[in-house]
Scaffold this active site. Structure first.
Site, PDB file in Angstrom:
ATOM      1  N   ARG A 173       0.616  -1.096  -0.086  1.00  0.00           N
ATOM      2  CA  ARG A 173      -0.222  -0.100  -0.416  1.00  0.00           C
ATOM      3  C   ARG A 173       1.219   1.072  -0.102  1.00  0.00           C
ATOM      4  NH1 ARG A 173       1.657   0.841   4.241  1.00  0.00           N
ATOM      5  NH2 ARG A 173       0.760   3.417   4.296  1.00  0.00           N
ATOM      6  N   GLY A 174       0.273   2.119  -0.396  1.00  0.00           N
ATOM      7  CA  GLY A 174       0.804   4.186   0.019  1.00  0.00           C
ATOM      8  C   GLY A 174       1.419   4.275  -2.035  1.00  0.00           C
ATOM      9  N   ALA A 175       0.895   4.988  -2.236  1.00  0.00           N
ATOM     10  CA  ALA A 175       1.367   5.342  -3.675  1.00  0.00           C
ATOM     11  C   ALA A 175       2.497   4.595  -4.025  1.00  0.00           C
ATOM     12  CB  ALA A 175       0.562   6.837  -3.664  1.00  0.00           C
ATOM     13  N   ARG A 221      -7.193  -0.116  -7.457  1.00  0.00           N
ATOM     14  CA  ARG A 221      -7.053   1.022  -6.539  1.00  0.00           C
ATOM     15  C   ARG A 221      -7.349   2.562  -7.617  1.00  0.00           C
ATOM     16  NH1 ARG A 221      -4.951   0.574  -1.776  1.00  0.00           N
ATOM     17  NH2 ARG A 221      -6.160   2.567  -1.131  1.00  0.00           N
ATOM     18  N   GLN A 279      -3.164   3.091   9.973  1.00  0.00           N
ATOM     19  CA  GLN A 279      -1.609   2.778   9.876  1.00  0.00           C
ATOM     20  C   GLN A 279      -0.903   3.664  10.514  1.00  0.00           C
ATOM     21  OE1 GLN A 279      -4.418   3.327   7.426  1.00  0.00           O
ATOM     22  NE2 GLN A 279      -4.578   2.710   5.666  1.00  0.00           N
ATOM     23  N   ASP A 308      -1.294  10.381  -2.442  1.00  0.00           N
ATOM     24  CA  ASP A 308      -2.240   8.933  -3.429  1.00  0.00           C
ATOM     25  C   ASP A 308      -1.805  10.444  -5.159  1.00  0.00           C
ATOM     26  OD1 ASP A 308      -3.109   8.507  -0.857  1.00  0.00           O
ATOM     27  OD2 ASP A 308      -2.629   7.010  -1.957  1.00  0.00           O
ATOM     28  N   ASN A 366      -4.799  13.069  -0.372  1.00  0.00           N
ATOM     29  CA  ASN A 366      -4.294  11.416   0.294  1.00  0.00           C
ATOM     30  C   ASN A 366      -4.898  11.019   1.687  1.00  0.00           C
ATOM     31  OD1 ASN A 366      -1.722  10.703   1.598  1.00  0.00           O
ATOM     32  ND2 ASN A 366      -2.016  11.811   3.764  1.00  0.00           N
ATOM     33  N   LYS A 367      -5.178  10.246   1.984  1.00  0.00           N
ATOM     34  CA  LYS A 367      -6.011   9.677   3.167  1.00  0.00           C
ATOM     35  C   LYS A 367      -6.522  10.442   4.260  1.00  0.00           C
ATOM     36  CE  LYS A 367      -5.009   5.765   3.809  1.00  0.00           C
ATOM     37  NZ  LYS A 367      -5.705   4.982   2.855  1.00  0.00           N
TER      38      LYS A 367
END
Lengths: 367, 367
Positions: free
Chosen positions: B53-55, B90, B203, B243, B253-254
């Site tokens: 995970r994570g862009a 995603r 996270q 992201d 972003n998140k």
């Protein structure tokens, strides 16, 4: 309010047994348990461990605690000891101190032999008053919801967001923030409630439980989601409760409230706070500078309680072993971010002028 | 970065077995598991289920997925099929599409027999590039931290707040938001990191794990706490990842990032976003209106995974049975709330002028 058709308050006096009974909120929403509170230690634990919680309910509980103390030993010394013992359980909600001060002011002039009965009568009175105050808050908030509904096409729900549980479980009955919701729902206004989960204690699960039992449509969301919903026009109004509101209208409430108020302002969403007048601290002006913020234990953040698939109520650790956690339990929303305060006497501006206009005698008494 | 003294990347190619290996992040921070990713289905699941995970890391993983597809069937049709299959895992992080587009642009002109080797070489290249980009982001962010440290008494820590995990686990190495932190720590600047837990997937526990393994002092807090900390002068700077950042500097972003940006603005705290250039979507200007926000499953909100006292990794249900949950996974922070963007080429204003000034050739190519 009702649970499966039967009316409950969050606490009540069991006349037969001569004891206070409470809904033990540590087991909700998974398990509905009623427990007696019979010793001073149990009163202290019930408040500190949040078996009872919410500013108004803490106040009522403390009044019953004082009644127990007076039944055990009605001396002045024991009255002071009980005041101190109960007051230190939670430092932020002002209702706790308000109820204890009111009890002391009532009881101190009395002969010792009358104090036990008077203290119990006062606790009943405070509990009943709380119910009536919250009912009126609901009426006053209902008018605001009606206005929003009137501006919408027939049948489209008014979408309200709330943080924490300022529901009937946080009071003796009705709730503060939820009282307008229950009354609007009962009046046939279609609603949809966005329920912030409210970490770390997830009181949103209590709000979801309440709303579900009463049949009010709602969605449980993370505390992170509200800003996004407001950006996309999905929230018509925010209503929260408060643990202490200053004379100038600064609102101390569950941690994270301030972030929602910022998002409401940034998106032109009205942000209201519902409060019974005992929640006002007339001696404090600047909430950020002056209100003590309770720092609770780390485990509330690093561990989360819930129901396992097997049906047990258990806590899981989310963080790596040894992770340091920080747990400030409240924050302060400055009055400039608050659209209005919904009280039992009406809705006012979040300002000294607004509050003293509605409650001139309390404002003056504190000067 | 290092785990107990040994250097790891978050994914690597196992030459001996001819297979990609990843750190399976679904088990962290409780259990460190390395698993191979060997089929297209496993690539899709690893991204969707957030094992990676994570862009930036999603981008690199997708490049390896394309390499597998080309090894299985290097036809144009299969290239298109793999692009579509991987891209839909995603919808928000732009790096996924960026890596797939780059692979397609590189491979399409080649004869089929050369594609498998070229696709694998390209995946290695993208992974190595990511490491170098993030190292440079760290250097550029370090300069900002140095400035803050210079304004403080000797030995007083610079207090940074971060949301989600934009750490080395979200990239191939270094992280984006954490790269300046690791470099500052390694340079001897005292730091204290406030780690947002980042509901619903927590996270922050990954960030705490990373920081703990590297020895950087930190405190894990609820997402609700940051505003209060900023009000009380306890945060010197916010750094998050992203992201997808638009051409005009809006930052997706998140979920919850927007709320922190509002609090930072309200309290005069600098709010920086660290981003590698592949995270910029040059085709989008207005982030709130144009970026698709992934809605993930309800169970991520209503259930929380952790470690039981007995040591098992289990999920508990927090809400009452049947509670409807909402789970938007990202939000957009408008550029007006962002102090600056930390990129591999330097720090710029969050604006079209800022970004096109640093990356003129990418900006032009997208026009």
């Amino acid at each position: 309010m009702k649970i499966d058709g039967r009316h409950y308050r969050s606490l009540w006096w069991n006349d037969e047994k001569g004891v206070l009974e409470i809904i033990d909120q540590c087991w909700l929403p998974h398990d509905f348990r009623v427990v007696p509170v019979e010793t001073m230690q149990e009163f202290s634990d019930a408040i500190y461990e949040m078996r009872v919680r919410g500013a108004p309910l803490i106040g009522a509980t403390a009044a019953y605690g004082m009644a127990l103390a007076m039944a055990e030993d009605p001396s002045d010394a024991n009255m002071d000891a009980a005041w101190t013992y109960l007051e230190k359980t939670r430092p932020t909600a002002i209702n706790l101190r308000w109820a204890l001060d009111r009890a002391r002011a009532t009881l101190l002039p009395m002969p010792e032999r009358e104090r036990a009965a008077a203290a119990l009568a006062l606790a009943h009175e405070i509990a009943d008053e709380d119910v009536e105050i919250n009912r009126r808050i609901g009426e006053n908030g209902l008018a605001l919801i009606r206005e929003i509904a009137a501006g919408k096409p027939e049948g489209e729900p008014v979408r309200l967001l709330t943080h924490c549980n300022a529901g009937w479980l946080a009071t003796v009955d009705w709730g503060t923030a939820t009282s307008p919701m229950y009354q609007a729902h009962d009046a046939g206004i279609p609603l949809h409630i966005w329920v912030d989960e409210t970490r770390p204690r997830n009181q949103g699960a209590l709000t979801s439980w309440e709303l579900g039992k009463h049949g009010v449509p709602h969605t449980y969301i993370t505390d992170n989601a509200g800003g996004h919903l407001m950006q996309h026009g999905m929230v018509d109004m925010v209503i929260t409760g408060t643990d202490r509101t200053t004379r100038c209208g600064d609102v101390c409430n569950k941690i994270g409230t301030y972030l929602k108020a910022l998002a409401a302002q940034d998106n032109g969403v009205p942000f209201y706070v519902a409060l019974p007048s005992p929640t006002i601290d007339w001696t404090v002006r600047d909430g950020v500078a002056e209100i003590p913020i309770e720092e609770r234990k780390t485990e509330e953040v690093t561990h989360i309680q819930g129901r396992t698939e097997a049906g047990a109520i258990d806590a899981v650790q989310v963080t790596p072993d040894g992770t340091p956690g920080g747990n400030p339990a409240f924050d302060v929303t400055p009055n400039r971010l608050v659209t209005g305060l919904i009280t039992e006497r009406g809705v006012c501006e979040a300002s000294e002028q607004g509050l003293t206009g509605l409650f001139p005698e309390f404002a003056q008494a504190a000067e």
